[in-house]
Motif scaffolding. Structure first.
Motif, PDB file in Angstrom:
ATOM      1  N   ASN A 128       0.936  -1.180   0.079  1.00 56.95           N
ATOM      2  CA  ASN A 128       0.077   0.060   0.164  1.00 56.95           C
ATOM      3  C   ASN A 128       0.815   1.250   0.003  1.00 56.95           C
ATOM      4  O   ASN A 128       0.758   2.151   0.752  1.00 56.95           O
ATOM      5  N   HIS A 129       1.760   1.271  -0.871  1.00 55.74           N
ATOM      6  CA  HIS A 129       2.776   2.300  -0.706  1.00 55.74           C
ATOM      7  C   HIS A 129       3.339   2.148  -2.487  1.00 55.74           C
ATOM      8  O   HIS A 129       3.887   1.222  -2.823  1.00 55.74           O
ATOM      9  N   ASN A 130       3.446   3.317  -3.270  1.00 53.65           N
ATOM     10  CA  ASN A 130       3.839   3.299  -4.566  1.00 53.65           C
ATOM     11  C   ASN A 130       5.272   2.838  -4.730  1.00 53.65           C
ATOM     12  O   ASN A 130       6.118   3.364  -4.204  1.00 53.65           O
ATOM     13  N   ILE A 131       5.477   1.997  -5.515  1.00 49.32           N
ATOM     14  CA  ILE A 131       6.659   1.209  -5.515  1.00 49.32           C
ATOM     15  C   ILE A 131       7.066   1.416  -7.519  1.00 49.32           C
ATOM     16  O   ILE A 131       6.592   0.650  -8.035  1.00 49.32           O
ATOM     17  N   PRO A 132       7.536   2.402  -7.559  1.00 53.14           N
ATOM     18  CA  PRO A 132       7.835   2.571  -9.179  1.00 53.14           C
ATOM     19  C   PRO A 132       8.652   1.438  -9.843  1.00 53.14           C
ATOM     20  O   PRO A 132       9.404   1.004  -9.285  1.00 53.14           O
ATOM     21  N   GLN A 133       8.474   1.321 -11.132  1.00 55.92           N
ATOM     22  CA  GLN A 133       9.329   0.439 -12.018  1.00 55.92           C
ATOM     23  C   GLN A 133      10.761   0.500 -11.727  1.00 55.92           C
ATOM     24  O   GLN A 133      11.613  -0.457 -11.719  1.00 55.92           O
ATOM     25  N   ARG A 134      11.262   1.894 -11.554  1.00 55.37           N
ATOM     26  CA  ARG A 134      12.649   1.937 -11.684  1.00 55.37           C
ATOM     27  C   ARG A 134      13.445   1.829 -10.310  1.00 55.37           C
ATOM     28  O   ARG A 134      14.404   1.791  -9.901  1.00 55.37           O
ATOM     29  N   TRP A 135      12.463   1.679  -9.076  1.00 59.60           N
ATOM     30  CA  TRP A 135      13.026   1.404  -7.873  1.00 59.60           C
ATOM     31  C   TRP A 135      13.826   0.082  -7.744  1.00 59.60           C
ATOM     32  O   TRP A 135      13.385  -0.872  -8.381  1.00 59.60           O
ATOM     33  N   SER A 136      14.680   0.065  -6.997  1.00 59.31           N
ATOM     34  CA  SER A 136      15.488  -1.262  -6.675  1.00 59.31           C
ATOM     35  C   SER A 136      14.855  -2.334  -6.519  1.00 59.31           C
ATOM     36  O   SER A 136      15.193  -3.392  -6.839  1.00 59.31           O
ATOM     37  N   ILE A 137      14.031  -2.440  -5.500  1.00 57.29           N
ATOM     38  CA  ILE A 137      13.312  -3.416  -5.023  1.00 57.29           C
ATOM     39  C   ILE A 137      12.341  -4.003  -6.146  1.00 57.29           C
ATOM     40  O   ILE A 137      12.240  -5.088  -6.374  1.00 57.29           O
ATOM     41  N   SER A 138      11.831  -3.092  -7.164  1.00 54.90           N
ATOM     42  CA  SER A 138      11.092  -3.744  -8.352  1.00 54.90           C
ATOM     43  C   SER A 138      12.023  -4.273  -9.226  1.00 54.90           C
ATOM     44  O   SER A 138      11.283  -5.416  -9.770  1.00 54.90           O
ATOM     45  N   HIS A 139      13.168  -4.018  -9.398  1.00 51.61           N
ATOM     46  CA  HIS A 139      14.110  -4.888 -10.393  1.00 51.61           C
ATOM     47  C   HIS A 139      14.472  -6.182  -9.660  1.00 51.61           C
ATOM     48  O   HIS A 139      14.425  -7.212 -10.155  1.00 51.61           O
TER      49      HIS A 139
ATOM     50  N   VAL B 207       8.651  19.000  -0.733  1.00 50.01           N
ATOM     51  CA  VAL B 207       8.690  18.533   0.760  1.00 50.01           C
ATOM     52  C   VAL B 207       7.583  18.545   1.201  1.00 50.01           C
ATOM     53  O   VAL B 207       6.859  19.661   1.430  1.00 50.01           O
ATOM     54  N   LEU B 208       7.013  17.493   2.021  1.00 46.26           N
ATOM     55  CA  LEU B 208       5.510  17.497   2.440  1.00 46.26           C
ATOM     56  C   LEU B 208       5.442  17.678   4.182  1.00 46.26           C
ATOM     57  O   LEU B 208       6.351  17.456   4.628  1.00 46.26           O
ATOM     58  N   GLU B 209       4.324  18.565   4.345  1.00 46.76           N
ATOM     59  CA  GLU B 209       4.154  18.565   5.841  1.00 46.76           C
ATOM     60  C   GLU B 209       3.466  17.521   6.374  1.00 46.76           C
ATOM     61  O   GLU B 209       3.749  17.046   7.634  1.00 46.76           O
ATOM     62  N   LYS B 210       2.896  16.418   5.700  1.00 46.27           N
ATOM     63  CA  LYS B 210       2.076  15.330   6.199  1.00 46.27           C
ATOM     64  C   LYS B 210       2.246  14.348   4.969  1.00 46.27           C
ATOM     65  O   LYS B 210       2.507  14.705   3.768  1.00 46.27           O
ATOM     66  N   ALA B 211       1.854  12.993   5.247  1.00 48.62           N
ATOM     67  CA  ALA B 211       1.671  12.208   4.166  1.00 48.62           C
ATOM     68  C   ALA B 211       0.575  12.271   3.406  1.00 48.62           C
ATOM     69  O   ALA B 211      -0.300  12.793   3.834  1.00 48.62           O
ATOM     70  N   LEU B 212       0.619  11.710   2.160  1.00 50.21           N
ATOM     71  CA  LEU B 212      -0.549  12.045   1.277  1.00 50.21           C
ATOM     72  C   LEU B 212      -1.727  11.261   1.582  1.00 50.21           C
ATOM     73  O   LEU B 212      -1.388  10.094   2.454  1.00 50.21           O
ATOM     74  N   SER B 213      -3.041  11.621   1.210  1.00 48.47           N
ATOM     75  CA  SER B 213      -4.166  10.966   1.628  1.00 48.47           C
ATOM     76  C   SER B 213      -4.311   9.463   0.900  1.00 48.47           C
ATOM     77  O   SER B 213      -4.833   8.787   1.731  1.00 48.47           O
ATOM     78  N   LYS B 214      -3.536   9.095   0.034  1.00 45.94           N
ATOM     79  CA  LYS B 214      -3.754   7.846  -0.799  1.00 45.94           C
ATOM     80  C   LYS B 214      -2.638   7.637  -1.586  1.00 45.94           C
ATOM     81  O   LYS B 214      -1.632   8.473  -1.538  1.00 45.94           O
TER      82      LYS B 214
END
Length: 528
Positions: free
Chosen positions: A130-141, A287-294
């Motif tokens: 439940n956290h965006n994992i883009p294609q280029r991220w190391s864990i995706s590879h 830079v965020l003040e709080k986490a995104l809603s989704k």
């Protein structure tokens, strides 16, 4: 000049080196952050067996060439041989995949951030965490290699990013700055380390494979800005400087990704601040003040070098198509025996763009040299579309390509502005797109409808940013205080506000741009 020579000779200067997409840059600074010398080596990724990569030999040749260029400049300018430094920092393109076995052998060629063949892995991990994992991220590879049943996975003892790899070879330390680490695997913003729950979820996900390792053991140790990340080894000194002049035991700051060094180079590490880097790729860091809603697939959640949450709208493509067309125009001029300086050619064509119609006269361009996850493209196909009723001239042609360069990234930023109601008062911009003064800056400000500022120092980019992080080693204040009071206290900003007519034209263009993505997808499917 004499004082500077003595300063360098006494070993007080600080070195930052960044591996960008098309060049490797070395920057030498003093304690005030002033640049004393620079060195550059050009390089380019290549498409081998379906993978965008750089070879190990190219990595080290490029490092040595940029350092040699730097030392030659120091010799020419100050008549000094560089032997000592007070600190060193290494930065590079984020993400990607460099896996090694127990004998420290690279198991597969370096898979860079530019590869977009991990869609299945990306989607599964995003749903699991439940956290965006883009294609280029190391864990995706890594997970895609597991899904593909690649035999090398069972042999992995360690994997890292390009910055982590170079740092490791120079210091023998398997560590990574938190900003770069946040593009390998999700970070817990309270613990300032990899998310423990997600590490366990990943281990459970692949448990049936019965590998001998757990994911946490494969990842670099996470460090924060200001932490000591090791010292230059004797072997590392020879690797960096084959001439043998550089002495070992120089302290290193944590290696960081280009996103983090861009934030530092623009002093954009505080909440409500943001910066945009635009070159081969384009990415906005807010830079965020709080986490995104989704969870949004268009937005990465990474961190600053101190661990604050950052929303990143990352587009793989930006300037490559503009560069290709300018190169073509240059070939045409040369065919007529007309030689025009490259910088002059860019300036002339960029200035011509602002003479175009605000909506580009109906012309449409796409600069997708590689896949673009924000718009759902797994691979690239640059395109220029010229409807019969459009106003086809040089001004509109160039403007359409400038608009397109920021198109995918804008779609991500619009989510922050329109759906998350993030307040961004001003964005600092840096990168090669802004070398021609005021043009790309005005287009970007109008596209986002936000003032865009450029610092005079920001042109030095991430190499300067990582040098500043190296210089921060041993400081007693916070990184924000250090930047505000020691580095940027007299910085000058060139601020360009949005132009309403260009903004309205861009909004019309971006609607056509989104509708035309299907055309690009069709072209990709039929031209292989």
């Amino acid at each position: 000049m004499k004082n500077t020579a003595q300063y360098i000779q006494s070993g007080q200067a600080v070195l930052g080196i960044e591996f960008g997409s098309t060049r490797i840059k070395a920057v030498l600074i003093n304690q005030q952050g002033e640049i004393l010398a620079t060195g550059i080596a050009d390089w380019e990724n290549h498409f081998d067996n379906g993978i965008w990569t750089y070879s190990e030999a190219e990595i080290w040749q490029g490092l040595q060439q940029s350092y040699a260029d730097l030392t030659q400049q120091i010799q020419d300018k100050y008549q000094v041989t560089l032997t000592k430094l007070s600190a060193i920092g290494i930065s590079a393109m984020m993400h990607g995949y460099l896996p090694f076995d127990k004998q420290d052998n690279l198991l597969v060629p370096f898979r860079t951030w530019r590869n977009n063949f991990t869609q299945k892995s990306s989607q599964k991990l995003t749903a699991l965490f439940n956290h965006n994992i883009p294609q280029r991220w190391s864990i995706s590879h890594l997970y895609q290699a597991i899904l593909n049943n690649e035999p090398h996975v069972a042999q992995i003892d360690y994997f890292t990013t390009l910055a982590g790899y170079v740092h490791w070879r120079l210091t023998d330390e398997k560590v990574l700055g938190i900003g770069d680490a946040s593009g390998m695997f999700p970070i817990d913003s309270e613990r300032l380390d990899y998310d423990q729950t997600m590490l366990q979820q990943f281990d459970q996900l692949i448990s049936e494979k019965q590998y001998s390792w757990h994911i946490k053991a494969l990842l670099p140790k996470v460090l924060l800005a200001g932490d000591n990340a090791g010292f230059l080894s004797e072997k590392g000194a020879k690797l960096l400087d084959p001439a043998g002049n550089l002495q070992a035991n120089i302290p290193f700051c944590p290696p960081e990704g280009d996103a983090g060094t861009g934030m530092v180079a623009t002093n954009s590490i505080k909440e409500k601040t943001g910066n945009i880097s635009a070159g081969t790729s384009a990415f906005a860091m807010i830079v965020l003040e709080k986490a995104l809603s989704k969870v949004y697939p268009e937005l990465d959640i990474v961190t600053t070098p101190t661990g604050k949450l950052v929303a990143m709208a990352h587009a793989n493509n930006c300037s490559s198509e503009i560069n290709a067309w300018v190169h073509l125009f240059n070939e045409v001029l040369q065919a007529f025996d007309v030689n025009v300086n490259s910088q002059k050619l860019y300036e002339t064509l960029f200035n011509q763009a602002l003479k175009g119609s605000p909506d580009c006269g109906g012309l449409l361009a796409y600069g997708f040299h590689s896949g673009e996850h924000i718009v759902g493209l797994g691979s690239g196909c640059p395109m220029f579309i010229h409807p019969t009723n459009a106003e086809f001239n040089v001004a509109n042609f160039m403007l359409s390509h400038l608009y397109a360069a920021f198109g995918a990234m804008k779609l991500g930023v619009d989510i922050l502005l329109q759906q998350e109601n993030v307040n961004i008062e001003q964005i600092l911009a840096h990168g090669g797109m802004f070398k021609t003064q005021g043009i790309a800056q005005k287009v970007l400000a109008s596209a986002l409808n936000i003032p865009v500022a450029i610092m005079q120092t920001a042109g030095e980019g991430g190499a300067w940013g990582i040098a500043l992080l190296a210089n921060f080693l041993g400081k007693n204040n916070t990184l924000s205080e250090y930047l505000d009071h020691e580095i940027f206290i007299q910085s000058q900003l060139d601020v360009v506000k949005p132009e309403p007519t260009i903004h309205q034209g861009y909004e019309k263009f971006i609607k056509q741009y989104q509708q035309g993505i299907a055309i690009v997808q069709t072209a990709i499917e039929h031209i292989k």
